[in-house]
Motif scaffolding. Structure first.
Motif, mmCIF file in Angstrom:
data_model
loop_
_atom_site.group_PDB
_atom_site.id
_atom_site.type_symbol
_atom_site.label_atom_id
_atom_site.label_comp_id
_atom_site.label_asym_id
_atom_site.label_seq_id
_atom_site.Cartn_x
_atom_site.Cartn_y
_atom_site.Cartn_z
ATOM 1 N N THR A 65 -6.930 11.036 79.822
ATOM 2 C CA THR A 65 -5.597 10.670 80.315
ATOM 3 C C THR A 65 -4.511 11.435 79.571
ATOM 4 O OG1 THR A 65 -6.382 8.442 80.871
ATOM 5 C CG2 THR A 65 -3.991 8.755 80.678
ATOM 6 N N ILE A 66 -4.642 11.546 78.259
ATOM 7 C CA ILE A 66 -3.646 12.251 77.454
ATOM 8 C C ILE A 66 -3.558 13.719 77.849
ATOM 9 C CG2 ILE A 66 -3.113 13.087 75.125
ATOM 10 C CD1 ILE A 66 -4.113 10.406 74.078
ATOM 11 N N PHE A 67 -4.714 14.382 77.984
ATOM 12 C CA PHE A 67 -4.706 15.803 78.327
ATOM 13 C C PHE A 67 -4.287 16.029 79.780
ATOM 14 C CE2 PHE A 67 -7.532 16.332 74.561
ATOM 15 C CZ PHE A 67 -6.766 17.281 73.912
ATOM 16 N N ASN A 68 -4.548 15.071 80.637
ATOM 17 C CA ASN A 68 -4.095 15.177 82.007
ATOM 18 C C ASN A 68 -2.566 15.141 82.094
ATOM 19 O OD1 ASN A 68 -4.302 15.197 84.897
ATOM 20 N ND2 ASN A 68 -3.954 12.995 84.894
ATOM 21 N N ILE A 69 -1.953 14.375 81.203
ATOM 22 C CA ILE A 69 -0.498 14.222 81.217
ATOM 23 C C ILE A 69 0.186 15.272 80.335
ATOM 24 C CG2 ILE A 69 1.412 12.692 80.573
ATOM 25 C CD1 ILE A 69 -0.482 10.333 81.262
ATOM 26 N N ALA A 70 -0.270 15.386 79.096
ATOM 27 C CA ALA A 70 0.401 16.261 78.128
ATOM 28 C C ALA A 70 -0.274 17.614 77.974
ATOM 29 C CB ALA A 70 0.465 15.563 76.759
ATOM 30 N N GLY A 71 -1.415 17.821 78.639
ATOM 31 C CA GLY A 71 -2.180 19.046 78.468
ATOM 32 C C GLY A 71 -1.399 20.329 78.711
ATOM 33 N N PRO A 72 -0.674 20.456 79.841
ATOM 34 C CA PRO A 72 0.083 21.695 80.081
ATOM 35 C C PRO A 72 1.094 21.996 78.975
ATOM 36 C CG PRO A 72 -0.099 20.431 82.105
ATOM 37 C CD PRO A 72 -0.644 19.562 81.024
ATOM 38 N N THR A 119 2.729 13.206 74.639
ATOM 39 C CA THR A 119 1.537 12.652 74.001
ATOM 40 C C THR A 119 1.805 11.244 73.484
ATOM 41 O OG1 THR A 119 0.777 14.852 73.335
ATOM 42 C CG2 THR A 119 -0.172 12.978 72.177
ATOM 43 N N ALA A 120 2.918 11.051 72.781
ATOM 44 C CA ALA A 120 3.262 9.729 72.255
ATOM 45 C C ALA A 120 3.411 8.716 73.386
ATOM 46 C CB ALA A 120 4.551 9.806 71.441
ATOM 47 N N ALA A 121 4.102 9.116 74.462
ATOM 48 C CA ALA A 121 4.296 8.215 75.599
ATOM 49 C C ALA A 121 2.966 7.911 76.286
ATOM 50 C CB ALA A 121 5.277 8.833 76.590
ATOM 51 N N ALA A 122 2.103 8.922 76.432
ATOM 52 C CA ALA A 122 0.806 8.714 77.072
ATOM 53 C C ALA A 122 -0.058 7.748 76.272
ATOM 54 C CB ALA A 122 0.082 10.053 77.243
ATOM 55 N N VAL A 123 -0.054 7.893 74.950
ATOM 56 C CA VAL A 123 -0.830 6.996 74.085
ATOM 57 C C VAL A 123 -0.374 5.554 74.266
ATOM 58 C CG1 VAL A 123 -1.259 6.333 71.681
ATOM 59 C CG2 VAL A 123 -1.410 8.737 72.357
ATOM 60 N N LEU A 124 0.931 5.323 74.197
ATOM 61 C CA LEU A 124 1.449 3.958 74.229
ATOM 62 C C LEU A 124 1.375 3.328 75.615
ATOM 63 C CD1 LEU A 124 4.472 4.339 71.796
ATOM 64 C CD2 LEU A 124 2.230 3.332 71.349
ATOM 65 N N PHE A 125 1.637 4.115 76.656
ATOM 66 C CA PHE A 125 1.542 3.547 77.997
ATOM 67 C C PHE A 125 0.081 3.336 78.401
ATOM 68 C CE2 PHE A 125 6.002 4.917 78.584
ATOM 69 C CZ PHE A 125 6.497 3.716 79.064
ATOM 70 N N GLN A 172 -4.213 19.044 63.872
ATOM 71 C CA GLN A 172 -3.210 18.162 63.280
ATOM 72 C C GLN A 172 -2.509 17.356 64.365
ATOM 73 O OE1 GLN A 172 -0.480 20.168 60.603
ATOM 74 N NE2 GLN A 172 -2.102 21.468 59.810
ATOM 75 N N PHE A 173 -2.189 18.028 65.454
ATOM 76 C CA PHE A 173 -1.497 17.381 66.563
ATOM 77 C C PHE A 173 -2.364 16.275 67.160
ATOM 78 C CE2 PHE A 173 -0.022 17.017 70.948
ATOM 79 C CZ PHE A 173 1.360 17.011 70.786
ATOM 80 N N ILE A 174 -3.645 16.563 67.373
ATOM 81 C CA ILE A 174 -4.557 15.569 67.949
ATOM 82 C C ILE A 174 -4.803 14.425 66.971
ATOM 83 C CG2 ILE A 174 -6.895 15.182 68.823
ATOM 84 C CD1 ILE A 174 -4.997 16.741 70.704
ATOM 85 N N LEU A 175 -4.975 14.743 65.693
ATOM 86 C CA LEU A 175 -5.215 13.692 64.699
ATOM 87 C C LEU A 175 -4.011 12.768 64.550
ATOM 88 C CD1 LEU A 175 -7.083 15.683 61.879
ATOM 89 C CD2 LEU A 175 -8.046 13.918 63.372
ATOM 90 N N ASN A 176 -2.830 13.278 64.870
ATOM 91 C CA ASN A 176 -1.636 12.449 64.795
ATOM 92 C C ASN A 176 -1.696 11.272 65.767
ATOM 93 O OD1 ASN A 176 1.054 12.071 63.643
ATOM 94 N ND2 ASN A 176 1.823 12.575 65.672
ATOM 95 N N ILE A 177 -2.579 11.374 66.765
ATOM 96 C CA ILE A 177 -2.775 10.270 67.713
ATOM 97 C C ILE A 177 -3.265 9.028 66.979
ATOM 98 C CG2 ILE A 177 -4.207 9.510 69.661
ATOM 99 C CD1 ILE A 177 -4.048 12.362 70.741
ATOM 100 N N ILE A 178 -4.030 9.212 65.904
ATOM 101 C CA ILE A 178 -4.500 8.068 65.114
ATOM 102 C C ILE A 178 -3.315 7.257 64.605
ATOM 103 C CG2 ILE A 178 -5.734 7.367 63.012
ATOM 104 C CD1 ILE A 178 -7.446 9.879 63.305
ATOM 105 N N LEU A 179 -2.290 7.953 64.104
ATOM 106 C CA LEU A 179 -1.109 7.271 63.585
ATOM 107 C C LEU A 179 -0.319 6.606 64.710
ATOM 108 C CD1 LEU A 179 0.117 9.902 60.947
ATOM 109 C CD2 LEU A 179 -1.444 7.972 60.641
ATOM 110 N N MET A 180 -0.319 7.218 65.898
ATOM 111 C CA MET A 180 0.372 6.609 67.043
ATOM 112 C C MET A 180 -0.302 5.302 67.444
ATOM 113 S SD MET A 180 1.040 9.975 69.433
ATOM 114 C CE MET A 180 1.926 11.409 68.815
ATOM 115 N N ILE A 181 -1.635 5.305 67.488
ATOM 116 C CA ILE A 181 -2.375 4.086 67.841
ATOM 117 C C ILE A 181 -2.158 3.016 66.778
ATOM 118 C CG2 ILE A 181 -4.672 3.106 68.212
ATOM 119 C CD1 ILE A 181 -5.517 5.872 69.254
#
Length: 295
Positions: free
Chosen positions: A35-42, A98-104, A256-265
């Motif tokens: 879902t994240i890459f589908n939204i924020a991938g481009p 990415t931040a919005a995709a994680v939270l939504f 680093q960018f992908i690992l930052n998802i851990i902090l978002m969650i």
């Protein structure tokens, strides 16, 4: 196969914040990342490509051994500035999406008891882009001011800024300014538990980054001749334009960018803990569901 459902709307202790953060990643990894890459991938792809181009062009500009070559001129400067602008815009867009995709995604997960509606997530992300941009600006300014003041203010504002996006997403009636103000109020509900968990997760994040950056460090040491004891200044000056170094640096940034998802969650998990500490919304809902079951 049904994946175990993690209840977000409950109070947690220090260890539960950590275990539920990684438990959610483990249970939802494939659909979550898809879902994240589908939204924020481009935006992420443009971000990585512009970063690699900028690193190569900027490194070539500061390679003083080639400063006398005719290729260094106003055209190159214009190209570098253009690439830098694309890099900056794409980096901001990638972070916000990415931040919005994680939270939504988490919001849909909570609202539908584990059944995520990817179309709903995508729609909500695109609709909230500019509010997220405004909150990102306020968050960045706050952290900069805190760093200018001293070390301790940064430690204090770290928790409010970790949950500010979550407040906006999970409390849709709030505006961006309300979410920003409420983040400081809510952080005080159980600051030290949230602070301790976020610090530990930050340390884990930093250690993972260090491990993933080892190939780049080792290649740099080998290329400059430090291991052999024969340091070649020419090799050092050309390191910034070495395609392998550029590629490894881009990969490091990507990880680093992908690992930052851990902090978002973890920010979302901490938000729900603090929110339940104050409002008991999830507790009341579970009690109501028990009553309906008995009927």
């Amino acid at each position: 196969m049904n994946r175990p459902y993690i209840e977000f709307r409950k109070q947690r202790d220090f260890s539960s914040i950590l275990s539920d953060t990684f438990g959610f990643i483990r249970n939802e990894f494939k659909p979550f990342m898809k879902t994240i890459f589908n939204i924020a991938g481009p935006a992420i792809v443009v971000f990585m490509l512009s970063l690699s181009a900028y690193n190569y062009l900027a490194g070539d500009m500061f390679d003083f051994t080639s400063m006398t070559e005719p290729s260094i001129g106003s055209t190159n400067i214009f190209v570098i500035i253009s690439v830098a602008i694309i890099y900056l815009i794409s980096a901001i867009a990638a972070y916000i999406l990415t931040a919005a995709a994680v939270l939504f995604y988490i919001k849909s997960y909570v609202d539908h008891k584990g059944d995520v509606d990817a179309v709903e997530v995508k729609s909500n992300v695109y609709k909230s882009f500019w509010p997220f941009f405004g909150l990102s600006f306020l968050k960045g300014i706050t952290l900069i001011i805190a760093m200018m003041l001293c070390f301790f203010p940064v430690l204090y504002v770290m928790i409010p800024m970790a949950i500010v996006f979550s407040i906006y997403v999970f409390e849709p009636k709030r505006s961006t300014s309300d979410a920003f103000t409420q983040s400081f109020t809510l952080a005080n509900a159980d600051f030290w538990t949230a602070f301790g968990a976020f610090i530990v997760l930050g340390i884990i994040y930093y250690v993972l980054i260090m491990v993933l950056s080892l190939p780049s460090v080792i290649y740099t040491l080998i290329s400059t001749g430090i291991f052999s004891g024969e340091i070649d200044p020419a090799n050092i000056s050309s390191m910034s334009t070495d395609p392998v170094i550029v590629l490894l640096n881009v990969l490091n940034t990507f990880f680093q960018f992908i690992l930052n998802i851990i902090l978002m969650i973890s920010g979302a998990v901490i938000y729900f803990h603090l929110h339940e500490k104050v409002n008991f919304t999830g507790t009341y809902d579970r009690i109501s569901e028990i009553g309906k079951t008995e009927d």
